[in-house]
Design a protein around this motif. Structure first.
Motif, PDB file in Angstrom:
ATOM      1  N   ALA A  47       0.799  -1.232  -0.024  1.00 20.49           N
ATOM      2  CA  ALA A  47      -0.005  -0.018   0.017  1.00 20.49           C
ATOM      3  C   ALA A  47       0.883   1.403  -0.092  1.00 20.49           C
ATOM      4  O   ALA A  47       1.817   1.325   0.811  1.00 20.49           O
ATOM      5  CB  ALA A  47      -0.887   0.045   1.164  1.00 20.49           C
ATOM      6  N   TYR A  48       0.458   2.156  -1.012  1.00 16.87           N
ATOM      7  CA  TYR A  48       1.326   3.341  -0.951  1.00 16.87           C
ATOM      8  C   TYR A  48       0.173   4.532  -1.591  1.00 16.87           C
ATOM      9  O   TYR A  48      -0.696   4.217  -2.110  1.00 16.87           O
ATOM     10  CB  TYR A  48       2.623   3.307  -1.761  1.00 16.87           C
ATOM     11  N   ALA A  49       0.874   5.753  -1.393  1.00 20.62           N
ATOM     12  CA  ALA A  49      -0.012   6.855  -1.699  1.00 20.62           C
ATOM     13  C   ALA A  49      -0.382   6.730  -3.154  1.00 20.62           C
ATOM     14  O   ALA A  49      -1.594   7.506  -3.333  1.00 20.62           O
ATOM     15  CB  ALA A  49       0.791   8.215  -1.565  1.00 20.62           C
ATOM     16  N   GLY A  50       0.136   6.084  -4.032  1.00 28.89           N
ATOM     17  CA  GLY A  50      -0.347   6.283  -5.385  1.00 28.89           C
ATOM     18  C   GLY A  50      -1.329   5.551  -5.646  1.00 28.89           C
ATOM     19  O   GLY A  50      -2.287   5.618  -6.824  1.00 28.89           O
ATOM     20  N   LEU A  51      -1.892   4.571  -4.755  1.00 26.64           N
ATOM     21  CA  LEU A  51      -3.052   3.664  -4.928  1.00 26.64           C
ATOM     22  C   LEU A  51      -4.479   4.810  -4.759  1.00 26.64           C
ATOM     23  O   LEU A  51      -5.637   4.278  -5.123  1.00 26.64           O
ATOM     24  CB  LEU A  51      -3.490   2.839  -3.772  1.00 26.64           C
ATOM     25  N   ASN A  52      -4.207   6.143  -4.269  1.00 28.30           N
ATOM     26  CA  ASN A  52      -5.228   7.174  -4.398  1.00 28.30           C
ATOM     27  C   ASN A  52      -5.471   7.514  -5.693  1.00 28.30           C
ATOM     28  O   ASN A  52      -6.572   8.219  -5.976  1.00 28.30           O
ATOM     29  CB  ASN A  52      -5.031   8.223  -3.663  1.00 28.30           C
ATOM     30  N   PRO A  78      -2.148  26.887  -4.454  1.00 27.46           N
ATOM     31  CA  PRO A  78      -0.794  26.375  -3.987  1.00 27.46           C
ATOM     32  C   PRO A  78      -0.745  25.346  -2.868  1.00 27.46           C
ATOM     33  O   PRO A  78       0.070  24.483  -2.929  1.00 27.46           O
ATOM     34  CB  PRO A  78      -0.262  27.867  -3.171  1.00 27.46           C
ATOM     35  N   GLN A  79      -1.730  25.602  -2.066  1.00 32.05           N
ATOM     36  CA  GLN A  79      -2.088  24.445  -0.945  1.00 32.05           C
ATOM     37  C   GLN A  79      -2.014  23.085  -1.305  1.00 32.05           C
ATOM     38  O   GLN A  79      -1.623  22.050  -1.131  1.00 32.05           O
ATOM     39  CB  GLN A  79      -3.131  24.871   0.156  1.00 32.05           C
ATOM     40  N   GLN A  80      -3.138  22.940  -2.423  1.00 35.14           N
ATOM     41  CA  GLN A  80      -3.342  21.729  -3.109  1.00 35.14           C
ATOM     42  C   GLN A  80      -2.297  21.427  -3.709  1.00 35.14           C
ATOM     43  O   GLN A  80      -1.884  20.012  -3.889  1.00 35.14           O
ATOM     44  CB  GLN A  80      -4.519  21.771  -3.856  1.00 35.14           C
ATOM     45  N   GLU A 118       2.643  17.683  -4.709  1.00 27.82           N
ATOM     46  CA  GLU A 118       4.112  17.526  -4.528  1.00 27.82           C
ATOM     47  C   GLU A 118       4.682  16.371  -3.221  1.00 27.82           C
ATOM     48  O   GLU A 118       5.511  15.595  -3.746  1.00 27.82           O
ATOM     49  CB  GLU A 118       4.841  18.897  -4.220  1.00 27.82           C
ATOM     50  N   ARG A 119       3.667  16.470  -2.320  1.00 31.51           N
ATOM     51  CA  ARG A 119       4.256  15.475  -1.265  1.00 31.51           C
ATOM     52  C   ARG A 119       3.882  14.080  -1.697  1.00 31.51           C
ATOM     53  O   ARG A 119       4.511  12.993  -1.274  1.00 31.51           O
ATOM     54  CB  ARG A 119       3.475  15.898   0.069  1.00 31.51           C
ATOM     55  N   ALA A 120       2.687  13.857  -2.499  1.00 30.15           N
ATOM     56  CA  ALA A 120       2.283  12.663  -2.993  1.00 30.15           C
ATOM     57  C   ALA A 120       3.136  12.233  -3.822  1.00 30.15           C
ATOM     58  O   ALA A 120       3.600  11.062  -4.002  1.00 30.15           O
ATOM     59  CB  ALA A 120       1.028  12.788  -3.484  1.00 30.15           C
ATOM     60  N   TRP A 121       3.884  13.142  -4.626  1.00 33.69           N
ATOM     61  CA  TRP A 121       4.609  12.787  -5.593  1.00 33.69           C
ATOM     62  C   TRP A 121       6.045  12.030  -5.026  1.00 33.69           C
ATOM     63  O   TRP A 121       6.655  11.207  -5.342  1.00 33.69           O
ATOM     64  CB  TRP A 121       5.045  13.918  -6.507  1.00 33.69           C
ATOM     65  N   GLU A 122       6.477  12.847  -3.944  1.00 36.83           N
ATOM     66  CA  GLU A 122       7.560  12.561  -3.301  1.00 36.83           C
ATOM     67  C   GLU A 122       7.402  10.951  -2.946  1.00 36.83           C
ATOM     68  O   GLU A 122       8.169  10.052  -2.683  1.00 36.83           O
ATOM     69  CB  GLU A 122       8.021  13.618  -2.267  1.00 36.83           C
ATOM     70  N   ASP A 123       6.314  10.632  -2.517  1.00 31.27           N
ATOM     71  CA  ASP A 123       5.915   9.473  -1.594  1.00 31.27           C
ATOM     72  C   ASP A 123       5.905   8.392  -2.478  1.00 31.27           C
ATOM     73  O   ASP A 123       6.799   7.343  -2.547  1.00 31.27           O
ATOM     74  CB  ASP A 123       4.389   9.496  -1.139  1.00 31.27           C
ATOM     75  N   VAL A 124       5.346   8.484  -4.076  1.00 35.04           N
ATOM     76  CA  VAL A 124       5.273   7.666  -4.997  1.00 35.04           C
ATOM     77  C   VAL A 124       6.850   7.264  -5.482  1.00 35.04           C
ATOM     78  O   VAL A 124       6.964   6.267  -5.947  1.00 35.04           O
ATOM     79  CB  VAL A 124       4.264   7.821  -5.838  1.00 35.04           C
ATOM     80  N   PRO A 131      -4.293   8.473  -9.886  1.00 36.95           N
ATOM     81  CA  PRO A 131      -3.187   9.154 -10.976  1.00 36.95           C
ATOM     82  C   PRO A 131      -3.179  10.785 -10.844  1.00 36.95           C
ATOM     83  O   PRO A 131      -4.330  11.290 -10.574  1.00 36.95           O
ATOM     84  CB  PRO A 131      -3.442   8.611 -12.385  1.00 36.95           C
ATOM     85  N   PHE A 132      -1.881  11.277 -11.075  1.00 35.57           N
ATOM     86  CA  PHE A 132      -1.850  12.755 -11.259  1.00 35.57           C
ATOM     87  C   PHE A 132      -0.792  13.203 -11.813  1.00 35.57           C
ATOM     88  O   PHE A 132       0.021  12.260 -12.061  1.00 35.57           O
ATOM     89  CB  PHE A 132      -2.052  13.366  -9.960  1.00 35.57           C
ATOM     90  N   ALA A 133      -0.630  14.466 -12.269  1.00 37.07           N
ATOM     91  CA  ALA A 133       0.536  14.976 -12.884  1.00 37.07           C
ATOM     92  C   ALA A 133       0.833  16.497 -12.455  1.00 37.07           C
ATOM     93  O   ALA A 133       0.028  16.865 -11.681  1.00 37.07           O
ATOM     94  CB  ALA A 133       0.063  15.126 -14.467  1.00 37.07           C
ATOM     95  N   LEU A 134       2.228  16.858 -12.364  1.00 40.33           N
ATOM     96  CA  LEU A 134       2.537  18.107 -12.045  1.00 40.33           C
ATOM     97  C   LEU A 134       3.244  18.752 -13.277  1.00 40.33           C
ATOM     98  O   LEU A 134       4.111  17.976 -13.861  1.00 40.33           O
ATOM     99  CB  LEU A 134       3.500  18.072 -10.748  1.00 40.33           C
ATOM    100  N   GLY A 135       3.492  19.997 -13.237  1.00 41.11           N
ATOM    101  CA  GLY A 135       4.173  20.634 -14.229  1.00 41.11           C
ATOM    102  C   GLY A 135       4.729  22.047 -13.794  1.00 41.11           C
ATOM    103  O   GLY A 135       4.119  22.576 -13.024  1.00 41.11           O
ATOM    104  N   SER A 136       5.853  22.248 -14.124  1.00 41.29           N
ATOM    105  CA  SER A 136       6.609  23.514 -13.641  1.00 41.29           C
ATOM    106  C   SER A 136       6.466  24.631 -14.846  1.00 41.29           C
ATOM    107  O   SER A 136       6.939  24.140 -15.967  1.00 41.29           O
ATOM    108  CB  SER A 136       8.213  23.346 -13.355  1.00 41.29           C
ATOM    109  N   VAL A 137       5.832  25.382 -14.663  1.00 41.63           N
ATOM    110  CA  VAL A 137       5.461  26.416 -15.727  1.00 41.63           C
ATOM    111  C   VAL A 137       5.787  27.997 -15.243  1.00 41.63           C
ATOM    112  O   VAL A 137       5.222  28.444 -14.120  1.00 41.63           O
ATOM    113  CB  VAL A 137       3.825  26.494 -15.898  1.00 41.63           C
ATOM    114  N   HIS A 138       6.711  28.409 -15.918  1.00 41.00           N
ATOM    115  CA  HIS A 138       7.183  29.762 -15.526  1.00 41.00           C
ATOM    116  C   HIS A 138       7.556  29.746 -13.868  1.00 41.00           C
ATOM    117  O   HIS A 138       7.135  30.850 -13.151  1.00 41.00           O
ATOM    118  CB  HIS A 138       6.203  30.878 -15.688  1.00 41.00           C
ATOM    119  N   ASP A 139       8.443  29.023 -13.559  1.00 43.05           N
ATOM    120  CA  ASP A 139       8.894  28.686 -12.229  1.00 43.05           C
ATOM    121  C   ASP A 139       7.719  28.616 -11.079  1.00 43.05           C
ATOM    122  O   ASP A 139       7.854  28.899  -9.855  1.00 43.05           O
ATOM    123  CB  ASP A 139       9.749  29.920 -12.061  1.00 43.05           C
ATOM    124  N   ARG A 140       6.618  28.357 -11.529  1.00 46.29           N
ATOM    125  CA  ARG A 140       5.679  27.685 -10.375  1.00 46.29           C
ATOM    126  C   ARG A 140       4.862  26.261 -10.896  1.00 46.29           C
ATOM    127  O   ARG A 140       5.019  25.929 -11.931  1.00 46.29           O
ATOM    128  CB  ARG A 140       4.546  28.828 -10.409  1.00 46.29           C
TER     129      ARG A 140
END
Length: 258
Positions: free
Chosen positions: A190-195, A223-225, A230-236, A197-206
């Motif tokens: 069991a790990y956070a990825g089971l929650n 920003p909070q979400q 980002e924390r979920a990403w570090e976990d998976v 799929p998701f994606a993140l993108g760095s656009v103009h330094d954010r």
């Protein structure tokens, strides 16, 4: 205002070219040219560029294709697609299927057809393949890190041949300088990825995010979400194998479909 299909049809007929002749010049079938002229298909960027080359129209077809593509993308996906195209770095976690930016045409077609529902498969497929150019463009391609669950390698999408082609393409992607593919092994439990799929993108330094949902998808820019993603990403990412081991696992999985 002239639209894409009218522009292609006018430029072709002005030059006395049949659909078959034009298709031959850019490496597609006559029926594909017909689909461009009817508006059923939108040429991906590489083919729009090839059409501009044949017509000697600068970047006109490319601009019209980009406009048409933007209008044809589902509303819930448009803001993320715009962010994706501008991103310098992209991160994607997938639990069930290969990330869209690394899907082969055959695999993507089955995903869109079988998982759907999608009203216009051909347009949706063209859009998905066009989005992949963020990784292959000549200038400043995005740096892409993909993490996928091991189950993705063993879930049949399409025929076994489709799976072999897709996993072989994944292996090749591992060798690109701007792409990293990691696999989360079954031993992760069991790990956070089971929650999901998701994606993140760095656009103009954010950083911005995107969640896949049963209702289509949800862009995330609060920003909070985003920090939670980002924390979920570090976990998976912490559960995933290194690139070399992941590549080896993908190669072995491809052999099971042969």
């Amino acid at each position: 205002m002239i639209d894409l299909q009218e522009a292609i049809r006018k430029e072709r007929t002005t030059r006395g070219l049949s659909q078959e002749q034009l298709g031959g010049l850019i490496g597609v079938s006559a029926s594909t040219i017909g689909s461009y002229e009817s508006g059923r298909l939108i040429p991906v960027r590489a083919l729009a560029k090839a059409l501009d080359g044949v017509f000697e129209t600068g970047e006109r077809v490319q601009r019209l294709a980009a406009q048409a593509r933007g209008l044809s993308i589902a509303p819930f996906l448009r803001s993320w697609a715009e962010n994706e195209a501008q991103a310098s770095m992209l991160r994607s976690f997938q639990l069930s299927v290969v990330p869209g930016l690394l899907q082969t045409e055959a695999y993507a077609r089955h995903v869109l057809t079988d998982i759907g529902p999608v009203d216009d498969i051909e347009t949706a497929l063209a859009n998905r393949l066009a989005r992949q150019e963020v990784l292959t463009r000549a200038e400043n391609p995005a740096y892409f890190v993909a993490v996928l669950d091991r189950s993705v390698l063993h879930r049949q999408i399409g025929s076994p041949d489709v799976m072999v082609e897709q996993l072989t393409a994944l292996v090749a992607a591992c060798d690109r300088p701007n792409v990293r593919v990691h696999v989360v092994p079954a031993t992760a439990g069991a790990y956070a990825g089971l929650n999901g799929p998701f994606a993140l993108g760095s656009v103009h330094d954010r950083w911005v995010g995107y969640l896949d949902t049963h209702l289509g998808g949800e862009p995330i820019d609060d920003p909070q979400q985003v920090r939670r993603l980002e924390r979920a990403w570090e976990d998976v990412r912490s559960y995933a194998l290194p690139v070399a081991e992941s590549r080896d696992m993908i190669e072995k999985a491809a052999l099971t479909w042969s």
